[in-house]
Design an enzyme around this catalytic site. Sequence first.
Site, short mmCIF file in Angstrom:
data_model
loop_
_atom_site.label_atom_id
_atom_site.label_comp_id
_atom_site.label_asym_id
_atom_site.label_seq_id
_atom_site.Cartn_x
_atom_site.Cartn_y
_atom_site.Cartn_z
N ARG A 1 48.84 37.56 38.36
CA ARG A 1 48.15 38.45 37.44
C ARG A 1 48.61 39.88 37.66
NH1 ARG A 1 41.78 38.18 39.51
NH2 ARG A 1 42.14 39.05 41.56
N ASN B 1 40.46 44.59 34.57
CA ASN B 1 39.84 44.13 35.82
C ASN B 1 40.58 44.77 36.97
OD1 ASN B 1 37.89 42.19 37.07
ND2 ASN B 1 39.77 41.57 38.12
N GLU B 2 39.85 45.59 37.72
CA GLU B 2 40.41 46.22 38.92
C GLU B 2 41.79 46.84 38.64
OE1 GLU B 2 40.21 43.24 42.00
OE2 GLU B 2 38.13 43.75 42.43
N GLU C 1 31.00 42.85 41.34
CA GLU C 1 31.40 41.60 42.01
C GLU C 1 31.07 41.69 43.48
OE1 GLU C 1 35.53 40.52 41.74
OE2 GLU C 1 35.68 41.16 39.65
N LYS D 1 40.23 28.48 44.00
CA LYS D 1 39.30 27.35 44.01
C LYS D 1 38.51 27.24 45.30
CE LYS D 1 43.20 24.20 44.78
NZ LYS D 1 44.19 25.22 44.40
N PHE D 2 38.96 27.92 46.36
CA PHE D 2 38.19 27.89 47.60
C PHE D 2 37.32 29.13 47.77
CE2 PHE D 2 41.89 25.10 48.65
CZ PHE D 2 41.17 23.92 48.51
C1 GAL Z 1 38.32 40.45 42.81
C2 GAL Z 1 38.75 40.14 41.40
C3 GAL Z 1 38.22 38.81 40.92
C4 GAL Z 1 38.44 37.76 41.98
C5 GAL Z 1 37.82 38.21 43.27
C6 GAL Z 1 37.95 37.22 44.39
O1 GAL Z 1 39.11 41.43 43.41
O2 GAL Z 1 38.31 41.13 40.51
O3 GAL Z 1 38.85 38.45 39.73
O4 GAL Z 1 39.82 37.56 42.15
O5 GAL Z 1 38.45 39.39 43.69
O6 GAL Z 1 37.36 37.71 45.56
#
Ligand code: GAL
Length: 693
Positions: A129, A167-168, A325, A374-375
Amino acid sequence: MSQTPQLVATGEDLAGRAGPLPRLARLAYGGDYNPEQWPESVWAEDVELMRTAGVNLVSVGIFAWALLEPAERRYEFGWFDRLLDLLHDGGIAVDLATPTAVPPAWFRRRHPEATLVDRHGVRLGGGARQSFCPSSPAYAEASARITEQLARRYADHPALVLWHSHNEYGGANALCYCPTSTDAFRDWLRDRYGDLATLNATWGTTFWGQRYGDWAEIEPPHAAPTSVNPTQQLDFLRFSSDAHLANFRRERDILHRLSPGVPVTTNFMIANCKTIDYWRWAAEVDVVSNDHYLRAEQPDNHIELAMCADLTRGVAGGRPWLLMEHATSAVNWQPRNIAKRPGELRRNSLAHLARGAESALFFQWRASRFGAEKFHSAMLPHGGTDTRVWREVVALGADLPGLEPLRGTRVVAEVAVLWDWESWWAVELDWRPSTDLDYRERMAAYYERLWRDRFTVDFAHPERALDGYRLVVVPSLYLTTPAAAENLRRYVAGGGTVLVSYFSGIVDADDAVHPGGHPGALRELLGLTVEEFLPLRTGETVRLDADGTSVDTGAGVARSEIVGDVWAEVVVPQGAVPVWSYLDGPAAGGPAVTRHVFGAGHAWYVSTRLSAAGLGPVLRAAYRDAGLVPPDGVPDGVELVRRAGADGSRFLVAINHTDRDAGLPATGTDLLDGTVHQGVCRVPAGGVRALRI
Ligand code: GAL
């Protein structure tokens, strides 16, 4: 030539604000929801389980560009329409993402020139990504198009409460060195400097004969045979942060135009993304949001969490922010992905809320069956609802409504710590006096000391007015602008107490040494000069001893020894008084920690690296000057945060990170379980109290 960041308001305007999500007006609970990874038949169950867990907000579409626009200008919104309607019917609000973090495979094929290139000139691959060049015009056009499509289609959707741009930003593609980025860098430099003479002077290109006679001669700091001009490197970091910011602004402006009244955010990675200057960014978002993941292997990692939460509140100008998040348990990308222990998820979420978040959102709702993550833990684990994590998720969802009274109240902090991304960049460039100079490490050590002494901290930009704080801590402000130096001088002259760590005040915004001896920008304030830096060898330590004669340090045992490492200096007092001196090492006999009376205030200086424990006596001495008294009778490992409402309401959040019940002196009623506490409040082992006091 420094670009003064446009600072956000200081938060005095908080009273009466609708909060970060006017259309939700509740603490938000939920997370990233990626239903495109599941057959539609699963979605109804998702919504039902979300309701069971008390989820009221999900972020959708983050990685869905290839599904929404499977071929250039061919859109498939049907599934997304059904999804948004389903969520709305289930009473779940939507944080709608522009999916621009992952351009579809067709884009990459059609625009090979938009590929990310690293400093060695290597074009980075796809299948991941963010593998695009942030300055690419093709990316700008394609991302604007999909943003517009989404905004036109969903601006009036009743589920929509927030736009989530990208995203980020810069998470994986912070720096690009391709020809397009090179041109964009030159344009940015032209804007910044106007003419080449100014650039040459600012970059100090008489050094090593680097003088430029044409803009086209300038390159980004590619991998080179030896150290690249540090001002060039610094400007490239500034340019790169701005290149991503331009992408954000483009999307935000489209969203504002087509979807007025709906706030736009993008998720920050606050203290964990070095390359984005979030002071500049925070002024551009409608609401600050942040992602935080525990450093699993770090002991007491809840202290790092608190630091990140406080820094997020800092860039938000003290206003409420969104925790976009975090993880219910383990992540998948650390060397050892350690699961959270029972109760840890609740403590982590509530610590963010205590420190100003008005949401507890996770990556992600349902664990992915495939792909790179997935983990990673989720709200709904692979094991489904008969799992500890799910039970804790449901319990946390049930807790949140009780915490509504915290919304809109302010975190009370008497100490400020200065944080500056530009100084972080500059101090860690190559060819500094020691490779052990580590900006974040110093921040974490000072923060830990303050946390253990139970002072809540506000983070502030070095040029921001500091009135109202009793103590200002300045770890590692290597790059100090004249405005920042004047700000500190004014603060201390007016009666404030400041404590500055070594290798601060050394260079200006262009990485040129302040004239007249170190630390040029802070010499007068600190009342000393640093004649020579004396970096230490790996593992070498120096012992410090309190002089105990010239000043009452309040350090208890006057002759207590402290051990430093990494760094020492020849400090020559010019008004400052040595409080601790070096007992041994290259600066033996010289001052190590000094105190200077300046105007009505005090300026402390610490010239070596002390651990959080070693900083104990030094900070205690500074607290006395600042009139700060660490709260008494609070057991170790209990975190305290105070909140105050404009209506005079007062709250105390206490988080017990230990496995023993803890009693602390407090009277009040717990918002979480309604218990009333008189004089002593028992905080259960691993538990949390949120008292109205
Ligand atoms: C963040 C990201 C998410 C996911 C997550 C996993 O940095 O925005 O998409 O990858 O980490 O911890």
